[in-house]
Design a protein around this motif. Structure first.
Motif, PDB file in Angstrom:
ATOM      1  N   TYR A   1     -45.314 -70.476  12.359  1.00  0.00           N
ATOM      2  CA  TYR A   1     -46.511 -69.621  12.668  1.00  0.00           C
ATOM      3  C   TYR A   1     -46.126 -68.048  12.294  1.00  0.00           C
ATOM      4  O   TYR A   1     -45.071 -67.606  12.950  1.00  0.00           O
ATOM      5  N   PRO A   2     -46.780 -67.251  11.504  1.00  0.00           N
ATOM      6  CA  PRO A   2     -46.358 -65.947  11.283  1.00  0.00           C
ATOM      7  C   PRO A   2     -46.321 -64.875  12.660  1.00  0.00           C
ATOM      8  O   PRO A   2     -46.854 -65.377  13.479  1.00  0.00           O
ATOM      9  N   GLU A   3     -45.295 -64.138  12.524  1.00  0.00           N
ATOM     10  CA  GLU A   3     -44.985 -63.448  13.824  1.00  0.00           C
ATOM     11  C   GLU A   3     -45.886 -62.295  14.164  1.00  0.00           C
ATOM     12  O   GLU A   3     -46.001 -61.744  15.020  1.00  0.00           O
ATOM     13  N   ALA A   4     -46.698 -61.813  13.086  1.00  0.00           N
ATOM     14  CA  ALA A   4     -47.475 -60.797  13.217  1.00  0.00           C
ATOM     15  C   ALA A   4     -48.575 -60.838  12.125  1.00  0.00           C
ATOM     16  O   ALA A   4     -48.717 -61.791  11.470  1.00  0.00           O
ATOM     17  N   GLU A   5     -49.742 -59.863  12.209  1.00  0.00           N
ATOM     18  CA  GLU A   5     -50.540 -59.863  11.234  1.00  0.00           C
ATOM     19  C   GLU A   5     -50.326 -59.754   9.759  1.00  0.00           C
ATOM     20  O   GLU A   5     -51.021 -60.078   8.872  1.00  0.00           O
ATOM     21  N   ALA A   6     -49.196 -59.075   9.617  1.00  0.00           N
ATOM     22  CA  ALA A   6     -48.548 -58.951   8.192  1.00  0.00           C
ATOM     23  C   ALA A   6     -47.032 -59.234   8.337  1.00  0.00           C
ATOM     24  O   ALA A   6     -46.435 -58.835   9.248  1.00  0.00           O
ATOM     25  N   VAL A   7     -46.726 -60.266   7.381  1.00  0.00           N
ATOM     26  CA  VAL A   7     -45.133 -60.455   7.307  1.00  0.00           C
ATOM     27  C   VAL A   7     -44.759 -60.259   5.892  1.00  0.00           C
ATOM     28  O   VAL A   7     -45.641 -60.342   4.743  1.00  0.00           O
ATOM     29  N   MET A   8     -43.318 -60.029   5.635  1.00  0.00           N
ATOM     30  CA  MET A   8     -42.866 -60.170   4.272  1.00  0.00           C
ATOM     31  C   MET A   8     -42.090 -61.447   4.045  1.00  0.00           C
ATOM     32  O   MET A   8     -41.457 -61.851   4.878  1.00  0.00           O
ATOM     33  N   LEU A   9     -42.288 -61.918   3.016  1.00  0.00           N
ATOM     34  CA  LEU A   9     -41.454 -63.353   2.632  1.00  0.00           C
ATOM     35  C   LEU A   9     -41.037 -63.030   1.559  1.00  0.00           C
ATOM     36  O   LEU A   9     -41.336 -62.565   0.418  1.00  0.00           O
ATOM     37  N   ASP A  10     -39.666 -63.428   1.699  1.00  0.00           N
ATOM     38  CA  ASP A  10     -38.837 -63.652   0.465  1.00  0.00           C
ATOM     39  C   ASP A  10     -38.839 -64.776  -0.548  1.00  0.00           C
ATOM     40  O   ASP A  10     -38.964 -65.975  -0.045  1.00  0.00           O
ATOM     41  N   ILE A  11     -39.036 -64.573  -1.807  1.00  0.00           N
ATOM     42  CA  ILE A  11     -39.390 -65.514  -2.656  1.00  0.00           C
ATOM     43  C   ILE A  11     -37.900 -65.931  -3.477  1.00  0.00           C
ATOM     44  O   ILE A  11     -37.486 -64.867  -4.046  1.00  0.00           O
ATOM     45  N   PRO A  12     -37.379 -67.076  -3.700  1.00  0.00           N
ATOM     46  CA  PRO A  12     -36.109 -67.367  -4.521  1.00  0.00           C
ATOM     47  C   PRO A  12     -36.453 -67.028  -6.031  1.00  0.00           C
ATOM     48  O   PRO A  12     -37.454 -67.294  -6.433  1.00  0.00           O
ATOM     49  N   MET A  13     -35.310 -66.550  -6.654  1.00  0.00           N
ATOM     50  CA  MET A  13     -35.554 -66.157  -7.887  1.00  0.00           C
ATOM     51  C   MET A  13     -35.191 -66.974  -8.880  1.00  0.00           C
ATOM     52  O   MET A  13     -34.112 -67.712  -8.654  1.00  0.00           O
ATOM     53  N   TRP A  14     -35.661 -67.135  -9.937  1.00  0.00           N
ATOM     54  CA  TRP A  14     -35.224 -68.149 -11.193  1.00  0.00           C
ATOM     55  C   TRP A  14     -34.647 -67.405 -12.105  1.00  0.00           C
ATOM     56  O   TRP A  14     -34.851 -66.180 -12.309  1.00  0.00           O
ATOM     57  N   ASP A  15     -33.706 -68.094 -12.989  1.00  0.00           N
ATOM     58  CA  ASP A  15     -33.221 -67.404 -14.163  1.00  0.00           C
ATOM     59  C   ASP A  15     -34.439 -67.253 -15.235  1.00  0.00           C
ATOM     60  O   ASP A  15     -35.347 -68.122 -15.347  1.00  0.00           O
ATOM     61  N   SER A  16     -34.068 -66.538 -16.302  1.00  0.00           N
ATOM     62  CA  SER A  16     -35.284 -66.257 -17.197  1.00  0.00           C
ATOM     63  C   SER A  16     -35.429 -67.497 -18.114  1.00  0.00           C
ATOM     64  O   SER A  16     -36.430 -67.693 -18.502  1.00  0.00           O
ATOM     65  N   VAL A  17     -34.241 -68.430 -18.249  1.00  0.00           N
ATOM     66  CA  VAL A  17     -34.567 -69.416 -19.098  1.00  0.00           C
ATOM     67  C   VAL A  17     -35.492 -70.517 -18.446  1.00  0.00           C
ATOM     68  O   VAL A  17     -36.362 -71.040 -19.154  1.00  0.00           O
ATOM     69  N   THR A  18     -35.228 -70.811 -17.327  1.00  0.00           N
ATOM     70  CA  THR A  18     -36.138 -71.589 -16.402  1.00  0.00           C
ATOM     71  C   THR A  18     -37.499 -71.147 -16.482  1.00  0.00           C
ATOM     72  O   THR A  18     -38.648 -72.108 -16.867  1.00  0.00           O
ATOM     73  N   THR A  19     -37.741 -70.020 -16.352  1.00  0.00           N
ATOM     74  CA  THR A  19     -39.349 -69.066 -16.411  1.00  0.00           C
ATOM     75  C   THR A  19     -39.640 -69.388 -17.664  1.00  0.00           C
ATOM     76  O   THR A  19     -40.935 -69.919 -18.009  1.00  0.00           O
ATOM     77  N   GLU A  20     -39.046 -69.020 -18.735  1.00  0.00           N
ATOM     78  CA  GLU A  20     -39.613 -69.155 -20.284  1.00  0.00           C
ATOM     79  C   GLU A  20     -39.916 -70.663 -20.570  1.00  0.00           C
ATOM     80  O   GLU A  20     -40.979 -70.813 -21.201  1.00  0.00           O
ATOM     81  N   THR A  21     -39.158 -71.413 -20.139  1.00  0.00           N
ATOM     82  CA  THR A  21     -39.583 -72.928 -20.681  1.00  0.00           C
ATOM     83  C   THR A  21     -40.702 -73.113 -19.808  1.00  0.00           C
ATOM     84  O   THR A  21     -41.584 -73.786 -20.332  1.00  0.00           O
TER      85      THR A  21
END
Ligand code: SF4
Length: 292
Positions: free
Chosen positions: A172-192
């Motif tokens: 459950y989020p700790e506060a009314e607004a939270v920052m979440l890190d999103i894992p990064m993909w390499d550009s080949v995966t995204t373009e595919t």
């Protein structure tokens, strides 16, 4: 689209929430359209003049839009607000509107504001919210490909509409607004991924134009909930325990001298008409007829 006012809201409020703030500029597909199920996109286009929605259903999403508009106007050094980036791929122009880009010494951090319920954040914390990963990684790919800038971080700024300080659930989020890190993909995966989605949408368009059946929405696209097996006992209202596995449920039911009740998964997007086209959808209507 026909907008109704079943609850007698004041006309200025209805007019405000009915305004279409959304623009994809000169592109053929926005990032969110690209990610959307081809069946829904084609059907929404086909039935646009028949789709009925009540003004009350527009309020929540428009509150997020208003907040976005305010944030867009808040300029600060080191940050780029609301930039739409265009890119042509396989002859099709796609675009993504990035809420915020923070310039750091290591590169650009892409930030996307989400106005959501706590449940969405919990899903993301449990790594069960693929669409946020996909959306932000397409933005990353656009920044790297078009602006030729290095992206060093992807973050969701989640503003929680139904936050409760007393909630105790896991993640459950700790506060009314939270920052979440999103894992990064390499550009080949995204373009595919982008090419696959473009092909799916292109195929759906061609099939639809020739009057052929559209490809069905997947369970994931339909927000299918899991089928569970409830162990119950005569004289007791609530289930003793829920299982995702029928064998385990049967074993406990035998021990408790109870019985197993199957609670079938439900395609929430269809049953709640969140796609807006469930009335005309042969996939959903066909299933309803079978189970009726
Ligand atoms: S009703 Fe369900 S299956 Fe049909 S378009 Fe909507 S989400 Fe997809």
């Amino acid at each position: 689209m026909i907008i109704t006012n079943k609850h007698g809201l004041p006309a200025p409020l209805v007019a405000l929430v009915s305004r279409d703030f959304y623009s994809k500029g000169a592109s053929q597909y926005s990032v969110t359209e690209l990610m959307s199920p081809p069946r829904i996109r084609r059907m929404r286009e086909q039935y646009d003049s028949k789709i009925v929605i009540d003004a009350t259903k527009l309020i929540a999403s428009q509150l997020g839009t208003f907040m976005h508009a305010k944030l867009e106007a808040k300029e600060m050094t080191g940050y780029t607000n609301e930039e739409r980036i265009f890119h042509e791929i396989d002859g099709i122009t796609i675009s993504g509107a990035i809420d915020l880009q923070e310039q750091t010494n290591d590169g650009v951090v892409i930030i996307d504001y989400k106005f959501v319920k706590a449940w969405s954040v919990m899903q993301a914390m449990a790594r069960n919210k693929d669409e946020w990963d996909i959306q932000l990684n397409i933005y990353k790919w656009l920044v790297e490909t078009v602006k030729k800038q290095k992206v060093c971080g992807l973050k969701i700024c989640a503003i929680i509409k139904d936050y409760s300080p007393h909630a105790t659930q896991e993640n459950y989020p700790e506060a009314e607004a939270v920052m979440l890190d999103i894992p990064m993909w390499d550009s080949v995966t995204t373009e595919t991924y982008v090419r696959q989605r473009l092909n799916m949408h292109r195929d759906a368009k061609i099939h639809h134009e020739f009057g052929e059946e559209l490809q069905p929405c997947t369970d994931e696209e339909r927000w299918m909930t899991e089928t569970v097996f409830a162990v119950k006992k005569e004289g007791r209202k609530s289930a003793i325990r829920l299982f995702s596995n029928v064998e385990e449920a049967t074993e406990l039911a035998e021990k408790e001298k109870g019985y197993v009740e199957t609670r079938h998964g439900e395609p929430k997007r269809c049953t709640g008409d969140f796609c807006g086209v469930s009335n005309w959808c042969s996939q959903y209507q066909g299933e309803k007829n079978v189970t009726a």
